[in-house]
Design a protein around this motif. Structure first.
Motif, PDB file in Angstrom:
ATOM      1  N   PRO A   1      -1.433 -35.177 114.261  1.00 11.18           N
ATOM      2  CA  PRO A   1      -0.587 -33.855 113.222  1.00 11.18           C
ATOM      3  C   PRO A   1       0.288 -33.407 114.530  1.00 11.18           C
ATOM      4  N   VAL A   2       1.399 -33.524 113.261  1.00  6.49           N
ATOM      5  CA  VAL A   2       2.349 -32.772 113.925  1.00  6.49           C
ATOM      6  C   VAL A   2       2.603 -30.288 114.131  1.00  6.49           C
ATOM      7  N   THR A   3       3.142 -30.736 114.903  1.00  8.97           N
ATOM      8  CA  THR A   3       3.195 -29.023 114.903  1.00  8.97           C
ATOM      9  C   THR A   3       4.664 -28.383 115.758  1.00  8.97           C
ATOM     10  N   PRO A   4       4.876 -27.923 115.607  1.00 13.63           N
ATOM     11  CA  PRO A   4       6.620 -27.326 115.880  1.00 13.63           C
ATOM     12  C   PRO A   4       6.890 -27.587 117.835  1.00 13.63           C
ATOM     13  N   PHE A   5       4.940 -27.075 118.249  1.00 14.51           N
ATOM     14  CA  PHE A   5       5.091 -26.814 119.916  1.00 14.51           C
ATOM     15  C   PHE A   5       5.228 -28.380 120.023  1.00 14.51           C
ATOM     16  N   LEU A   6       4.944 -29.450 120.021  1.00 14.11           N
ATOM     17  CA  LEU A   6       4.835 -30.541 120.703  1.00 14.11           C
ATOM     18  C   LEU A   6       6.558 -30.808 121.010  1.00 14.11           C
ATOM     19  N   ALA A   7       7.559 -30.227 119.532  1.00 13.22           N
ATOM     20  CA  ALA A   7       9.320 -31.049 120.438  1.00 13.22           C
ATOM     21  C   ALA A   7       9.365 -31.119 121.895  1.00 13.22           C
ATOM     22  N   GLY A   8       8.962 -30.279 122.740  1.00 13.49           N
ATOM     23  CA  GLY A   8       9.364 -29.784 123.960  1.00 13.49           C
ATOM     24  C   GLY A   8       8.657 -31.111 124.916  1.00 13.49           C
ATOM     25  N   GLU A   9       7.491 -30.660 124.625  1.00 12.86           N
ATOM     26  CA  GLU A   9       6.005 -31.866 124.999  1.00 12.86           C
ATOM     27  C   GLU A   9       6.635 -33.153 125.019  1.00 12.86           C
ATOM     28  N   TYR A  10       7.779 -33.657 123.668  1.00 16.52           N
ATOM     29  CA  TYR A  10       7.923 -34.826 123.268  1.00 16.52           C
ATOM     30  C   TYR A  10       9.326 -35.325 124.299  1.00 16.52           C
ATOM     31  N   THR A  11      10.282 -34.319 124.428  1.00 11.72           N
ATOM     32  CA  THR A  11      11.118 -34.242 124.822  1.00 11.72           C
ATOM     33  C   THR A  11      11.055 -34.663 126.822  1.00 11.72           C
ATOM     34  N   LEU A  12      10.461 -33.990 127.350  1.00 16.65           N
ATOM     35  CA  LEU A  12       9.536 -34.158 128.811  1.00 16.65           C
ATOM     36  C   LEU A  12       9.503 -35.572 128.227  1.00 16.65           C
ATOM     37  N   LEU A  13       8.731 -36.276 127.425  1.00 15.20           N
ATOM     38  CA  LEU A  13       7.428 -37.460 127.785  1.00 15.20           C
ATOM     39  C   LEU A  13       8.740 -38.657 127.448  1.00 15.20           C
ATOM     40  N   ALA A  14       9.607 -38.529 126.533  1.00 21.56           N
ATOM     41  CA  ALA A  14      10.708 -39.580 126.772  1.00 21.56           C
ATOM     42  C   ALA A  14      12.017 -38.915 128.042  1.00 21.56           C
ATOM     43  N   PHE A  15      11.533 -38.103 128.602  1.00 20.97           N
ATOM     44  CA  PHE A  15      12.427 -38.457 129.996  1.00 20.97           C
ATOM     45  C   PHE A  15      11.921 -39.022 130.651  1.00 20.97           C
ATOM     46  N   VAL A  16      10.818 -38.512 131.080  1.00 21.52           N
ATOM     47  CA  VAL A  16       9.194 -38.729 131.950  1.00 21.52           C
ATOM     48  C   VAL A  16       9.611 -41.118 131.821  1.00 21.52           C
ATOM     49  N   ILE A  17       9.668 -41.165 130.339  1.00 16.71           N
ATOM     50  CA  ILE A  17       9.447 -42.006 129.779  1.00 16.71           C
ATOM     51  C   ILE A  17      10.667 -43.302 130.201  1.00 16.71           C
ATOM     52  N   VAL A  18      12.087 -43.043 130.083  1.00 21.00           N
ATOM     53  CA  VAL A  18      13.395 -44.051 130.571  1.00 21.00           C
ATOM     54  C   VAL A  18      13.307 -43.611 132.012  1.00 21.00           C
ATOM     55  N   ILE A  19      12.774 -43.172 132.685  1.00 28.86           N
ATOM     56  CA  ILE A  19      13.034 -42.750 134.328  1.00 28.86           C
ATOM     57  C   ILE A  19      12.448 -43.627 134.469  1.00 28.86           C
ATOM     58  N   VAL A  20      11.002 -43.662 134.583  1.00 24.80           N
ATOM     59  CA  VAL A  20      10.099 -44.995 135.472  1.00 24.80           C
ATOM     60  C   VAL A  20      10.805 -45.837 134.493  1.00 24.80           C
ATOM     61  N   GLY A  21      11.477 -46.026 133.768  1.00 24.23           N
ATOM     62  CA  GLY A  21      11.531 -47.615 132.887  1.00 24.23           C
ATOM     63  C   GLY A  21      13.150 -48.325 133.304  1.00 24.23           C
ATOM     64  N   GLY A  22      13.620 -47.143 133.763  1.00 25.89           N
ATOM     65  CA  GLY A  22      15.319 -47.295 133.846  1.00 25.89           C
ATOM     66  C   GLY A  22      15.652 -46.371 132.369  1.00 25.89           C
ATOM     67  N   LEU A  23      16.913 -45.242 133.618  1.00 22.35           N
ATOM     68  CA  LEU A  23      17.644 -44.794 132.230  1.00 22.35           C
ATOM     69  C   LEU A  23      18.843 -46.049 131.609  1.00 22.35           C
ATOM     70  N   GLY A  24      18.689 -46.252 130.682  1.00 21.40           N
ATOM     71  CA  GLY A  24      20.206 -46.875 130.014  1.00 21.40           C
ATOM     72  C   GLY A  24      19.236 -48.647 129.537  1.00 21.40           C
ATOM     73  N   SER A  25      17.957 -48.399 130.288  1.00 22.88           N
ATOM     74  CA  SER A  25      17.643 -50.107 130.017  1.00 22.88           C
ATOM     75  C   SER A  25      16.849 -50.254 128.642  1.00 22.88           C
ATOM     76  N   MET A  26      16.471 -50.801 127.920  1.00 20.38           N
ATOM     77  CA  MET A  26      16.031 -51.594 126.564  1.00 20.38           C
ATOM     78  C   MET A  26      14.556 -51.823 126.485  1.00 20.38           C
TER      79      MET A  26
END
Lengths: 293, 332
Positions: free
Chosen positions: A217-242
């Motif tokens: 389920p969604v709450t507005p407070f998830l937003a910051g967590e998801y922003t951080l999560l997305a950062f972690v994922i792309v950095i770990v995988g390689g920023l700019g790499s699909m």
């Protein structure tokens, strides 16, 4: 190591892989935008949450399953992302990072509080008919909802790959990402390509939101967590790499699920941030990124 | 006298008189301000001070840190923890607090700069350390865990233990903010300050002409972290409570960066002006939001204001305002 333990571990890994596909799709949007425009979308988690709310609205008031409303949501996000790039973000391309950061922070504040003002602070979930269905694969039990979300995420990622590999627009975008000046010289309409890119990135995260609402389920407070999560994922995988974004999503999904099984659940993101620090220091181009950035 | 001349050397008389008048006004303010306005002024000075501290790393040395909550949180937790558990007063405790934050700043800085992370990558490293520490503190019982750490409220003024009413806290944060302004001015006029600006403009060129880039960046981080820790100590004793999920939150780090960015990055007076603008807007929107009674409406106004400012004054309010007012601060 008992068989029971191994089974629950395998169960956690599968669950993590399935959720990780949706994470990967979310991060793909961030990665595409950064890879082409060198703009870090600090409003990414907020966009994700808006996608979740839209899917919830469709389910609650029009009784459309999120999997069905997904194309409409993605299209809407594409249009919104296109417009956002054309109006607000375009003047900030190439500006100092802190200015881009402030701009997208303002967008993030508007998005998340817009959601809060309209939908309120309560958590909103979707109860699908397939909520309790599952598939049995050998000894493993796969949640139907998670499996469907993961398959949809894979399909969308494939479509995206086809777009960048096969279509003229996709190739032009890659050309503009590789060499901005060169793209201008050969007469590509770079501002339009950028707007399309932001639209595509937004569509990815919108679609990921529509899938995610079927899982949690969604709450507005998830937003910051998801922003951080997305950062972690792309950095770990390689920023700019699909492929990096998708692999990073799987890795973080699995690590969260396994950490949730072995450690206290509240410790699970410590692992992600530890991984982020290690990757930043030892392999800043990401696990699957190209060596030069 | 010589030192004073170096500090004020290239300010116009008009600038100096305005500054003196402002200082006098701030010194007398508690005498004629009510409780509410005093609390607003306290908030302004807090953000001006902590923004000034952050400005050293980003505004002077050009390294984007989005994890400064780490240093404020560490400082606050250590001073508050020493007071709570052992009765060690904050004036003694702040040495430990500052030392710990400076060490943390040195570690983050060394890792980031040694592995030549710049821009967004460095920013993410600072966020990661702050988040990592947050989760650590949530599970550390000495610091109260996720349930938080609470200090006993004591209305009797006791400067030695930093217990007392808002007027005392006002003068402490005023002294900190004024001290930081003078310190930053002195730093900017020093050789180190010139090195920072050289690094900010072009690190490779600075390296080529013999600027010790790594050492200068490290010094920026350590000084900034130490100053930020003082803000954390003040904050902990002013509010009497600490929670890991707010003390180390990314939103706290972002909050620290806003006043200098809005005011004018790298300027000495920008953090103060930015703090006035942001706190003023925040308070005005709180009233408007309460009147409308819609959740989140205050933040929507706030977001719109940020959007307008960054679109029309991307270099900050102060460089534009100071030119209008004829107040000379050379933008370095």
């Amino acid at each position: 190591m008992t068989a029971d333990f191994l089974l629950s571990l395998a169960q956690a890994v599968t669950k993590g892989l399935l959720t990780g596909m949706v994470y990967g799709l979310m991060a793909l949007g961030l990665s595409v935008i950064f890879g082409v425009m060198r703009v870090v979308n600090f409003a990414h988690g907020e966009m994700m949450v808006i996608g979740m709310y839209l899917a919830w609205l469709g389910f609650e008031y029009l009784e459309i399953s999120p999997l069905v409303s997904l194309p409409a949501i993605a299209a809407l996000f594409f249009a919104a992302g296109y417009a956002l790039q054309r109006t607000l973000i375009s003047p900030f391309i190439g500006r100092p990072e802190h200015q881009q950061f402030l701009l997208l922070l303002a967008v993030a504040i508007l998005l998340v509080n817009g959601a809060l003002a309209i939908a309120g602070p309560d958590s909103r979930g979707v109860q699908l008919d397939s909520q309790f269905d599952s598939y049995e694969v050998g000894p493993l039990v796969l949640d139907a909802v998670r499996l469907h979300a993961a398959l949809a995420a894979i399909a969308i990622a494939l479509l995206l790959w086809l777009f960048f590999a096969r279509t003229r627009t996709g190739k032009s975008i890659r050309a503009a990402a590789d060499n901005h000046m060169g793209a201008l010289v050969v007469g590509l309409d770079v501002p339009r390509l950028y707007a399309i890119t932001f639209g595509v990135g937004a569509a990815c995260v919108g679609a990921a939101g529509a899938l995610m609402i079927t899982i949690i389920p969604v709450t507005p407070f998830l937003a910051g967590e998801y922003t951080l999560l997305a950062f972690v994922i792309v950095i770990v995988g390689g920023l700019g790499s699909m492929t990096g974004a998708l692999a990073g999503g799987l890795l973080i999904g699995v690590s969260e699920a396994v950490a949730g099984l072995l450690l206290q659940p509240s410790l699970k993101s410590m692992f992600s941030f530890g991984l982020l620090i290690l990757v930043l220091l030892l392999r800043p181009q990401g696990l699957l990124g190209k060596a030069s950035r | 006298m010589n030192a004073l001349r170096r500090l004020t050397g290239n300010c116009t008389p008009r600038t100096l008189w305005s500054l003196a008048a402002l200082l006098l006004l701030l010194l007398l303010a508690p005498a004629f301000l009510g409780k509410y306005w005093l609390s607003v002024l306290i908030l302004i000075l807090y953000f001006a001070y902590v923004g000034q501290a952050w400005n050293i790393v980003m505004g002077f040395a050009g390294q984007l840190s989005l994890g400064h909550a780490l240093y404020a949180g560490l400082g606050g937790y250590i001073a508050a923890g020493l007071f709570f558990h052992y009765g060690i007063g904050p004036w003694a405790g702040l040495f430990a607090a500052v030392a710990a934050a400076a060490l943390a700043g040195a570690i983050v800085g060394y890792l980031g700069f040694r592995f030549s992370l710049a821009g967004v990558y460095f920013a993410l490293l600072t966020i990661a350390f702050s988040e990592f520490t947050r989760i650590g503190f949530e599970h550390w019982s000495w610091a109260g865990g996720s349930g938080g750490l609470f200090l006993k409220v004591d209305a009797a003024s006791n400067l030695l233990d930093l217990r007392g009413g808002p007027v005392m806290f006002y003068y402490v944060i005023l002294a900190l903010a004024a001290g930081a302004l003078v310190l930053c001015r002195a730093l900017l006029e020093s050789r180190l300050g010139r090195y920072w600006l050289a690094i900010r403009e072009d690190a490779e060129a600075a390296q080529a002409v013999g600027v010790p880039v790594l050492r200068c960046k490290m010094l920026a981080m350590v000084i900034s972290a130490a100053l930020t820790a003082l803000a954390g100590v003040w904050n902990a004793f002013y509010y009497n409570n600490l929670f890991p999920e707010t003390a180390f939150a990314m939103s706290r780090s972002i909050e620290i960066t806003l006043a200098p960015i809005i005011g004018g990055l790298g300027t000495l007076f920008g953090p103060f002006v930015g703090a006035v603008v942001l706190t003023g807007l925040g308070e005005a929107f709180t009233d408007a939001g309460d009147a409308l009674g819609i959740p989140g409406i205050k933040q929507i106004f706030y977001g719109l204001a940020l959007l307008v400012i960054v679109m029309f004054r991307p270099a900050g309010v102060w460089p534009w305002l100071s030119a209008r007012l004829g107040l000379g601060e050379r933008t370095p």
